[in-house]
Scaffold this active site. Structure first.
Site, PDB file in Angstrom:
ATOM      1  N   ASP A 261      45.344 -10.229  24.836  1.00  0.00           N
ATOM      2  CA  ASP A 261      46.017  -9.448  26.015  1.00  0.00           C
ATOM      3  C   ASP A 261      45.884 -10.298  27.272  1.00  0.00           C
ATOM      4  OD1 ASP A 261      43.321  -8.800  27.796  1.00  0.00           O
ATOM      5  OD2 ASP A 261      42.627  -8.967  25.671  1.00  0.00           O
TER       6      ASP A 261
ATOM      7  N   TYR B 226      20.648   0.249  15.595  1.00  0.00           N
ATOM      8  CA  TYR B 226      21.292  -1.249  15.345  1.00  0.00           C
ATOM      9  C   TYR B 226      21.199  -1.413  14.060  1.00  0.00           C
ATOM     10  CZ  TYR B 226      21.605  -2.750  20.341  1.00  0.00           C
ATOM     11  OH  TYR B 226      21.839  -2.915  21.584  1.00  0.00           O
TER      12      TYR B 226
END
Length: 296
Positions: A219, A53
């Site tokens: 979307d 990370y």
């Protein structure tokens, strides 16, 4: 340790704080410490990391803050992951690839211990399925690092049911960290959550907000789900974030959802979901909005 004993002794806070984006937060050491303290004041005592990370820097940022108040360590659970070799300026591999060989897993565990300024990790996950994994050899690595007192529990992330079962038969695993949200429901049907219930092992859930797509996705699916959830949230008097976490928490596998926010209000919204129990009609209304059709 027998599988049943591992399941009984493993426990995280009901909401887990994810540190994937900590390098983007641009917080000073004292600000990071205050963030940790505020999370813990809300009952969020488990912190989810991975060696890769933040371009291999996230653990160190957290550990630097923790090191200024080491007494906090005894009241928290540190989770991290390893097994991904991520191409980086720090590690100039030709490509990204997976590695679960003994030497690499050991090296990453020991680096995570140094990064986080701790002598022991509460849980280490194999981050992604490694097609070259030797399950028996990896299990022996787990056992050795456990005997040395460096890791308490082991699990996996993003593993299929067969991949989980293969490793689990060699060494007890305590969780599979999986993606689940009102926008991503594959784990409801691929057997992963059924397996968790069968074994009595609580899954960890990443991206319960769909990576933010629940709020800003343009979307058709995101708009449909957001409209349905907004109506339910308004009726229940809760935020969209709280509803999303409540939807995940409603699953009988008793999952541990992971937040990904630096916003204290976002942490509060996640914790508020612990006091919400959706009825089946609302839960399935969200499922229907995700799928774009009713139940069969």
């Amino acid at each position: 340790m027998p599988i049943e004993a591992a399941a009984r002794t493993f426990e995280l806070s009901p909401i887990v704080a994810g540190l994937w984006r900590i390098t983007d937060w641009q917080l000073s050491v004292q600000e990071r410490l205050r963030w940790i303290e505020q999370a813990m004041e809300m009952g969020i005592t488990s912190f989810d990391h991975a060696d890769i990370y933040g371009d291999y820097r996230a653990e160190s940022l957290f550990g630097e803050a923790l090191n200024t108040s080491p007494n906090l360590r005894q009241r928290m659970q540190l989770v991290t992951k390893c097994g991904v070799r991520l191409k980086s300026s720090k590690r100039p591999y030709r490509i990204n690839f997976y590695d679960t060989d003994t030497a690499y897993v050991r090296a990453e565990v020991e680096q995570s211990l140094r990064n986080l300024h701790t002598e022991q990790l509460d849980l280490v996950l194999i981050h992604r399925p490694d097609y070259l994994m030797d399950a028996a050899a990896l299990a022996e690595t787990f056992a050795t690092l456990t005997r040395e007192g460096k890791v308490v529990n082991w699990g996996v992330s993003n593993h299929s049911t067969s991949q989980f079962a293969l490793l689990h038969q060699h060494h007890p695993l305590v969780t599979n960290q999986l993606e689940l949200s009102p926008l991503q429901m594959d784990t409801l049907d691929d057997g992963s959550l059924d397996q968790a219930q069968q074994l009595g092992l609580r899954p960890m859930i990443w991206s319960p907000l769909g990576g933010g797509r629940l709020f800003n996705g343009e979307d058709e699916q995101a708009a449909r789900v957001r409209a349905e959830m907004s109506a339910i949230a308004a009726r229940l008097g809760i935020s969209l974030t709280t509803l999303a976490f409540a939807w995940v928490l409603r699953h009988p596998s008793r999952p541990y959802p992971i937040t990904g926010t630096r916003r204290i209000e976002g942490l509060r919204d996640a914790v508020a979901a612990l006091n919400v129990r959706l009825d089946p009609e609302d839960w399935y209304a969200i499922w229907t909005a995700c799928k774009g059709h009713g139940v069969p």
